[in-house]
Structure formats: structure tokens, C-alpha cells
Design a protein around this motif. Structure first.
Motif, PDB file in Angstrom:
ATOM      1  N   GLU A 129       0.814  -1.213   0.000  1.00  0.00           N
ATOM      2  CA  GLU A 129       0.000   0.000   0.000  1.00  0.00           C
ATOM      3  C   GLU A 129       0.849   1.265   0.000  1.00  0.00           C
ATOM      4  O   GLU A 129       0.505   2.275  -0.609  1.00  0.00           O
ATOM      5  CB  GLU A 129      -0.921  -0.006   1.229  1.00  0.00           C
ATOM      6  CG  GLU A 129      -1.991  -1.080   1.175  1.00  0.00           C
ATOM      7  CD  GLU A 129      -2.814  -1.105   2.443  1.00  0.00           C
ATOM      8  OE1 GLU A 129      -2.489  -0.302   3.341  1.00  0.00           O
ATOM      9  OE2 GLU A 129      -3.750  -1.908   2.543  1.00  0.00           O
ATOM     10  N   ASN A 130       1.989   1.246   0.692  1.00  0.00           N
ATOM     11  CA  ASN A 130       2.815   2.446   0.823  1.00  0.00           C
ATOM     12  C   ASN A 130       3.708   2.693  -0.394  1.00  0.00           C
ATOM     13  O   ASN A 130       4.203   3.789  -0.594  1.00  0.00           O
ATOM     14  CB  ASN A 130       3.695   2.369   2.077  1.00  0.00           C
ATOM     15  CG  ASN A 130       2.859   2.455   3.351  1.00  0.00           C
ATOM     16  OD1 ASN A 130       1.774   3.030   3.337  1.00  0.00           O
ATOM     17  ND2 ASN A 130       3.370   1.881   4.423  1.00  0.00           N
ATOM     18  N   ALA A 131       3.960   1.668  -1.214  1.00  0.00           N
ATOM     19  CA  ALA A 131       4.874   1.824  -2.350  1.00  0.00           C
ATOM     20  C   ALA A 131       4.416   2.905  -3.315  1.00  0.00           C
ATOM     21  O   ALA A 131       5.194   3.803  -3.670  1.00  0.00           O
ATOM     22  CB  ALA A 131       5.045   0.476  -3.063  1.00  0.00           C
ATOM     23  N   PRO A 132       3.136   2.942  -3.778  1.00  0.00           N
ATOM     24  CA  PRO A 132       2.721   4.025  -4.681  1.00  0.00           C
ATOM     25  C   PRO A 132       2.793   5.397  -4.025  1.00  0.00           C
ATOM     26  O   PRO A 132       3.159   6.384  -4.666  1.00  0.00           O
ATOM     27  CB  PRO A 132       1.281   3.643  -5.044  1.00  0.00           C
ATOM     28  CG  PRO A 132       1.178   2.179  -4.749  1.00  0.00           C
ATOM     29  CD  PRO A 132       2.073   1.952  -3.584  1.00  0.00           C
ATOM     30  N   VAL A 133       2.430   5.496  -2.754  1.00  0.00           N
ATOM     31  CA  VAL A 133       2.478   6.787  -2.058  1.00  0.00           C
ATOM     32  C   VAL A 133       3.897   7.310  -1.994  1.00  0.00           C
ATOM     33  O   VAL A 133       4.170   8.484  -2.244  1.00  0.00           O
ATOM     34  CB  VAL A 133       1.870   6.643  -0.648  1.00  0.00           C
ATOM     35  CG1 VAL A 133       1.994   7.956   0.107  1.00  0.00           C
ATOM     36  CG2 VAL A 133       0.420   6.207  -0.753  1.00  0.00           C
ATOM     37  N   SER A 134       4.875   6.449  -1.682  1.00  0.00           N
ATOM     38  CA  SER A 134       6.270   6.885  -1.587  1.00  0.00           C
ATOM     39  C   SER A 134       6.795   7.320  -2.935  1.00  0.00           C
ATOM     40  O   SER A 134       7.510   8.325  -3.053  1.00  0.00           O
ATOM     41  CB  SER A 134       7.120   5.737  -1.023  1.00  0.00           C
ATOM     42  OG  SER A 134       6.654   5.369   0.263  1.00  0.00           O
ATOM     43  N   ALA A 135       6.475   6.607  -4.022  1.00  0.00           N
ATOM     44  CA  ALA A 135       6.935   6.972  -5.357  1.00  0.00           C
ATOM     45  C   ALA A 135       6.356   8.318  -5.786  1.00  0.00           C
ATOM     46  O   ALA A 135       7.063   9.166  -6.347  1.00  0.00           O
ATOM     47  CB  ALA A 135       6.548   5.881  -6.357  1.00  0.00           C
ATOM     48  N   ALA A 136       5.047   8.525  -5.516  1.00  0.00           N
ATOM     49  CA  ALA A 136       4.425   9.802  -5.876  1.00  0.00           C
ATOM     50  C   ALA A 136       5.051  10.951  -5.100  1.00  0.00           C
ATOM     51  O   ALA A 136       5.294  12.033  -5.645  1.00  0.00           O
ATOM     52  CB  ALA A 136       2.925   9.738  -5.614  1.00  0.00           C
ATOM     53  N   THR A 137       5.312  10.716  -3.831  1.00  0.00           N
ATOM     54  CA  THR A 137       5.937  11.763  -3.014  1.00  0.00           C
ATOM     55  C   THR A 137       7.324  12.102  -3.524  1.00  0.00           C
ATOM     56  O   THR A 137       7.717  13.269  -3.578  1.00  0.00           O
ATOM     57  CB  THR A 137       6.009  11.310  -1.549  1.00  0.00           C
ATOM     58  OG1 THR A 137       4.691  10.988  -1.099  1.00  0.00           O
ATOM     59  CG2 THR A 137       6.593  12.405  -0.677  1.00  0.00           C
ATOM     60  N   ALA A 138       8.084  11.094  -3.927  1.00  0.00           N
ATOM     61  CA  ALA A 138       9.431  11.330  -4.451  1.00  0.00           C
ATOM     62  C   ALA A 138       9.377  12.126  -5.744  1.00  0.00           C
ATOM     63  O   ALA A 138      10.188  13.040  -5.971  1.00  0.00           O
ATOM     64  CB  ALA A 138      10.145  10.004  -4.669  1.00  0.00           C
ATOM     65  N   ASP A 139       8.414  11.822  -6.624  1.00  0.00           N
ATOM     66  CA  ASP A 139       8.287  12.563  -7.883  1.00  0.00           C
ATOM     67  C   ASP A 139       7.926  14.022  -7.624  1.00  0.00           C
ATOM     68  O   ASP A 139       8.462  14.939  -8.275  1.00  0.00           O
ATOM     69  CB  ASP A 139       7.213  11.900  -8.758  1.00  0.00           C
ATOM     70  CG  ASP A 139       7.654  10.543  -9.269  1.00  0.00           C
ATOM     71  OD1 ASP A 139       8.869  10.272  -9.225  1.00  0.00           O
ATOM     72  OD2 ASP A 139       6.789   9.755  -9.684  1.00  0.00           O
ATOM     73  N   GLU A 140       7.002  14.234  -6.682  1.00  0.00           N
ATOM     74  CA  GLU A 140       6.618  15.609  -6.342  1.00  0.00           C
ATOM     75  C   GLU A 140       7.801  16.391  -5.794  1.00  0.00           C
ATOM     76  O   GLU A 140       8.028  17.552  -6.153  1.00  0.00           O
ATOM     77  CB  GLU A 140       5.479  15.588  -5.317  1.00  0.00           C
ATOM     78  CG  GLU A 140       4.144  15.134  -5.860  1.00  0.00           C
ATOM     79  CD  GLU A 140       3.496  16.169  -6.756  1.00  0.00           C
ATOM     80  OE1 GLU A 140       3.892  17.351  -6.664  1.00  0.00           O
ATOM     81  OE2 GLU A 140       2.614  15.808  -7.543  1.00  0.00           O
ATOM     82  N   ALA A 141       8.571  15.760  -4.950  1.00  0.00           N
ATOM     83  CA  ALA A 141       9.732  16.436  -4.358  1.00  0.00           C
ATOM     84  C   ALA A 141      10.766  16.783  -5.419  1.00  0.00           C
ATOM     85  O   ALA A 141      11.355  17.869  -5.406  1.00  0.00           O
ATOM     86  CB  ALA A 141      10.342  15.560  -3.265  1.00  0.00           C
ATOM     87  N   ALA A 142      10.986  15.845  -6.356  1.00  0.00           N
ATOM     88  CA  ALA A 142      11.961  16.104  -7.418  1.00  0.00           C
ATOM     89  C   ALA A 142      11.503  17.246  -8.323  1.00  0.00           C
ATOM     90  O   ALA A 142      12.300  18.105  -8.720  1.00  0.00           O
ATOM     91  CB  ALA A 142      12.168  14.832  -8.244  1.00  0.00           C
ATOM     92  N   ARG A 143      10.206  17.275  -8.640  1.00  0.00           N
ATOM     93  CA  ARG A 143       9.688  18.344  -9.482  1.00  0.00           C
ATOM     94  C   ARG A 143       9.804  19.698  -8.781  1.00  0.00           C
ATOM     95  O   ARG A 143      10.207  20.693  -9.386  1.00  0.00           O
ATOM     96  CB  ARG A 143       8.230  18.059  -9.838  1.00  0.00           C
ATOM     97  CG  ARG A 143       7.626  19.049 -10.826  1.00  0.00           C
ATOM     98  CD  ARG A 143       6.171  18.716 -11.112  1.00  0.00           C
ATOM     99  NE  ARG A 143       5.346  18.947  -9.932  1.00  0.00           N
ATOM    100  CZ  ARG A 143       4.816  20.129  -9.611  1.00  0.00           C
ATOM    101  NH1 ARG A 143       5.042  21.180 -10.372  1.00  0.00           N
ATOM    102  NH2 ARG A 143       4.068  20.267  -8.531  1.00  0.00           N
ATOM    103  N   ASP A 144       9.463  19.746  -7.507  1.00  0.00           N
ATOM    104  CA  ASP A 144       9.561  20.998  -6.763  1.00  0.00           C
ATOM    105  C   ASP A 144      11.000  21.495  -6.688  1.00  0.00           C
ATOM    106  O   ASP A 144      11.276  22.683  -6.829  1.00  0.00           O
ATOM    107  CB  ASP A 144       8.994  20.822  -5.352  1.00  0.00           C
ATOM    108  CG  ASP A 144       7.487  20.602  -5.367  1.00  0.00           C
ATOM    109  OD1 ASP A 144       6.868  20.894  -6.414  1.00  0.00           O
ATOM    110  OD2 ASP A 144       6.940  20.133  -4.351  1.00  0.00           O
ATOM    111  N   ALA A 145      11.914  20.571  -6.481  1.00  0.00           N
ATOM    112  CA  ALA A 145      13.333  20.948  -6.418  1.00  0.00           C
ATOM    113  C   ALA A 145      13.807  21.496  -7.754  1.00  0.00           C
ATOM    114  O   ALA A 145      14.578  22.458  -7.811  1.00  0.00           O
ATOM    115  CB  ALA A 145      14.175  19.744  -6.002  1.00  0.00           C
ATOM    116  N   SER A 146      13.333  20.893  -8.853  1.00  0.00           N
ATOM    117  CA  SER A 146      13.723  21.362 -10.185  1.00  0.00           C
ATOM    118  C   SER A 146      13.203  22.771 -10.446  1.00  0.00           C
ATOM    119  O   SER A 146      13.923  23.620 -10.990  1.00  0.00           O
ATOM    120  CB  SER A 146      13.191  20.392 -11.244  1.00  0.00           C
ATOM    121  OG  SER A 146      13.474  20.865 -12.538  1.00  0.00           O
TER     122      SER A 146
END
Length: 487
Positions: free
Chosen positions: A262-279
Motif C-alpha cells: 500500500e505504501n509503495a505508490p504513495v512513496s513513489a508519488a511523493t518522491a516525484d513531487e519532491a523532485a519536481r519541486d526541487a527542479s
């Protein structure tokens, strides 16, 4: 808004030499002068493509005359189309009509939108068509070039200045108003806390059951530790504890696998959001840094590129800080025409070195230094020496003494022997080297005039003597100081 009165706009004219041509007129910039109009006019004047009418030494030119000269030049060079293609000819005619329509804007300023890829990169507008139709190159030095601006060059791309401002506004708005990343993190943290609480409750129940089994086993063993019945009960309890423990371990493993899924999709989405914000934050930082470091609308690499973009011995117009100026390239260096009205009376200040050559000559002027019409470094005129000033003072004093001698001589001749006798001592005081005035003409007022002339002569003679005494005293003081210094 009141209409502009062109008849009241006049600009000073300065005469310079340019490649063998003497007294070439250039238009000087006053405080609020229209720099696009003057820059283009100076290019054409130096090219000898246009000429000022009237006297060759006229001190100023009107705004209306400059506009008329540019309009006539536009028509002359674009009147006849060399293309046989009807579509091309019509396009040239349309460009000419557009240029004539926007020609008055040269007096108020042009809407220039630069791009940052190279010095000739501008967003094309109807105003800039005037430069093309007059065959005048327009360059700038606001270029994202060089290793220090490599990241900015990639971030800017083909955007113009206006588009870059829009992008910065988008980045700032997104950073302030988009809470996506924070919401995802909070949701993930909340779910983790709930799962931890459920796991804690299960663990507490399991611990209570195990404790009850342990207490029952202890009580049974303490009553009859050696009886067969006690041993049987103890064995049965042990089996129950083992079964419960096994079931608990299996449930924990199963729940852990489910939690991971259950947590795997949530963690991946959070990582993508963080990377986009950093960019996005990095992009905004890079763009802000570039604009701050080039606030003068110029970079060093861009200035070198602008120099290289102008051909050897080509006259062009340079744009920077919403200002237009005439530039010229000679021997690999780029020079800026000095049109400030403050240098109108300085004939040896003609150009300013804008960018040195890649391999400058030994005696070449440094960047920012003035040069004359021959592109030699400007040498300010030295101040006059104290000896020259003293020579002028002495000459003035001698002139006064000669005038006094002439007046005394004139008074003596017109007043007769009595005047000559009574003032013999005064005449003797005049040096023999002084000039004598010519014979005076007779007049009814000769007596009164002679007395007035004599009084003036005596006063001048006294002033001369006082001046000479002061100079002698100063000379003696200087000699005394020199003698004291050598001791």
C-alpha cells in the motif's frame, strides 16, 4: 496630450575627422534626446549616406530635418525592388510602408525585446524593420554565454526578455500557491501514524494473552511441580502458547507485506513531487541569479560576442539599457561614438573603447578610455606652468607701463614747458625702453585733457611700481627659501 513641436527640438552638431574626411558632422545627445534617431543618423552621416543641408559649419540641426533625411533615405534605398517575384516585391513594399508608419517612434523610443542566445537575436517587430531597410546592424551584449552562464543558457533557451519575465512570475506563483508536495507528505505521515497505532493495539492484546498463559502455567507448576497431571497441563499450555505465537508471527508478516504494497505508490508519488519541486526551485534560482549578475544588460562573454558580430570597419548601432549608440569596429576593437553634449567643445574626444581586440596593439587604449579621431589614446591638455602664468602677468604689467609712459608724454607735450618742468621727475621715473606716443592733435580742451591724462598716467605708474616691488620681494623670498633648502 499636447502635440510635439518638432520646430523647437534642435541638437548640437560636432565636427570630426573620419578616414580622410574632415569636418564630418555628428549629432550630439542632449539630456532627453531621441537616442534611436540620433544613433541611426550618425551611422548614415559617417557613411556619407546622408548630408546636412545649409552651411557646412552650422552649429545645430532640427528634429524635423533629421526625420526628413531618414524618410528620404528609406525611400531612396527601397524604392526599386530588384526581385522579379511579385510576392517578394509586395512584401518589400509592405515592410517599407510599415517602416514609414513607425518612423516617428524613433523620436520617443523603440520597443526592443532581446533574446539571449547571440548578439543579433531580437524579437522581430515593425520598429526593428527600420534598421533592416536602412541596412544598419543592431547588436546587443546581453547574452547568456560562457561557462559561468551555461546553466542559465539551458534554462532560458529561446525565450525573449518578456517571456523570461512571464516564466519567473509562473515559478514564483507556483512556489507560493501549490501545496501539493506538503499535502502528500502530511497524508503519508497520517496513514503511518494510524497503522502504527493499530499495530500497537495488536501487540498489546498479544502480550496480554501471552502473559495470561504464562501466569496460568506458573501457578500450575507451583502447585504440583512433580505430578503427571501438572506436567500434562504444562505441556498443553506450552502448545497453546506456541500456536498463538506462530499465528501472531504470521499475521505480522502478512500485515507487513500488505503495508509495503500500500505504501509503495504513495512513496513513489511523493518522491516525484519532491523532485519536481526541487527542479522548479533550481530553475528560478538560476534565472534570478543571471538577471542579477547582468543587471546592466551586458555580460563579458556577450560583449566579446557583440564585438565579433560587427564586421571590420562596420558602423552599427549598439543597444543596452534601453539606450542606442553608434559603434564602429577597427583593428578588432569595438569603439563607441561619444555623442554626449558635454564633450561638444573637446575635439580630441571622439570615440570610447567599448571592447578591446582579442590581441590588442601595444599602444591601444584600454576599455573605457577615450580616443581621438585617429583612434589614438586621448591625452588631456596639460595645465600651464607657473612660469607661463608669470610671463603673462609681466607682459600685462609692461603694457600698463607703456600706456602710462604714453599718457605722460602726451600730457607733457600739450601742457607746455610748465608741465614738462613740474613733472620732470615723474618722466624720469619711466624706463627708457618704454614706447613714446605719437603727436597729439590740438583741441579746445587740451588743458583739461592733459591734466586728466597726467593723473591717470601717474596712477598707472604707481601701480606698476607697486607690482614690481611685490614681484621683487617674492623673488627674494623664493631665493632665500632655495638657499635654506640647500644648506
Amino acid at each position: 496630450m499636447a502635440a510635439r513641436d518638432d520646430s523647437k527640438d534642435f541638437y548640437k552638431v560636432k565636427r570630426v575627422s573620419f578616414f580622410g574626411r574632415k569636418d564630418v558632422p555628428i549629432i550630439c545627445q542632449n539630456e532627453n534626446g531621441p537616442c534611436p534617431l540620433l544613433a541611426i543618423a550618425n551611422v548614415l552621416l559617417l557613411r556619407n549616406a546622408i548630408a546636412l543641408e545649409g552651411s557646412p559649419d552650422r552649429p545645430e540641426v532640427s528634429h524635423a530635418e533629421l526625420m526628413s533625411l531618414l524618410a528620404a533615405r528609406l525611400l531612396d534605398v527601397n524604392d526599386k525592388s530588384t526581385s522579379r517575384d511579385e510576392m517578394v516585391r509586395q512584401n518589400q513594399e509592405q515592410n517599407l510602408n510599415d517602416a514609414m508608419a513607425v518612423l516617428p517612434t524613433l523620436a520617443t523610443g523603440l520597443d526592443v525585446n532581446v533574446r539571449f542566445r547571440h548578439p543579433l537575436d531580437f524579437e522581430f517587430t515593425a520598429e526593428l524593420a527600420v534598421f533592416d531597410l536602412l541596412d544598419v546592424t543592431l547588436v546587443h551584449a546581453w547574452v547568456a554565454a560562457g561557462p559561468e552562464h551555461a546553466e542559465a543558457r539551458d534554462a532560458i533557451g529561446a525565450r525573449s526578455y518578456n517571456q523570461l519575465m512571464e516564466r519567473l512570475i509562473e515559478l514564483a506563483t507556483a512556489e507560493e500557491a501549490d501545496p501539493t508536495s506538503l499535502s502528500s507528505s502530511e497524508t503519508y505521515a497520517k496513514g503511518t501514524k494510524e497503522e502504527d497505532a493499530s499495530s500497537a493495539e495488536d501487540a498489546a492484546l498479544r502480550a496480554a494473552l501471552a502473559l495470561s498463559l504464562d501466569e496460568a502455567a506458573i501457578e500450575t507448576v507451583s502447585e504440583t511441580p512433580t505430578s503427571p497431571t501438572s506436567r500434562a497441563v504444562s505441556a498443553a499450555l506450552d502448545e497453546v502458547v506456541e500456536e498463538v505465537s506462530a499465528e501472531t508471527a504470521g499475521d505480522d508478516k502478512k500485515r507487513g507485506d500488505e503495508d509495503a504494497d500500500e505504501n509503495a505508490p504513495v512513496s513513489a508519488a511523493t518522491a516525484d513531487e519532491a523532485a519536481r519541486d526541487a527542479s522548479l526551485r533550481r530553475e528560478r534560482f538560476v534565472l534570478d541569479t543571471f538577471l542579477e549578475s547582468s543587471a546592466s544588460q551586458l555580460t563579458r562573454a556577450g560583449l566579446r560576442d557583440a564585438r565579433d558580430a560587427v564586421k571590420e570597419r562596420e558602423l552599427a548601432v549598439f543597444f543596452r539599457n534601453n539606450h542606442f549608440a553608434t559603434v564602429f569596429r577597427l583593428d578588432g576593437a569595438l569603439y563607441l561614438l561619444v555623442t554626449d553634449q558635454g564633450y561638444l567643445s573637446e575635439p580630441d574626444v571622439v570615440w570610447e573603447t567599448l571592447c578591446e581586440a582579442e590581441h590588442p596593439k601595444r599602444n591601444a587604449a584600454e576599455e573605457g578610455a577615450f580616443v581621438d579621431a585617429a583612434f589614438a589614446p586621448f591625452a588631456p591638455r596639460a595645465d600651464e606652468s607657473a612660469r607661463e602664468r608669470e610671463t603673462r602677468r609681466n607682459a600685462s604689467a609692461e603694457d600698463d607701463a607703456r600706456l602710462a609712459a604714453a599718457l605722460l608724454a602726451s600730457a607733457a607735450e600739450t601742457s607746455g614747458g610748465r608741465e614738462r618742468t613740474s613733472h620732470a621727475n615723474d618722466a624720469d621715473a619711466i624706463p627708457a625702453t618704454f614706447l613714446r606716443a605719437g603727436e597729439p592733435r590740438a583741441s579746445a580742451n587740451d588743458g583739461a585733457s592733459a591734466d586728466a591724462d597726467h593723473a591717470l598716467a601717474v596712477a598707472l605708474q604707481a601701480e606698476y611700481e607697486e607690482e614690481r616691488e611685490r614681484e621683487e620681494a617674492a623673488s627674494r623670498a623664493r631665493r632665500a627659501e632655495a638657499a635654506a633648502a640647500t644648506r
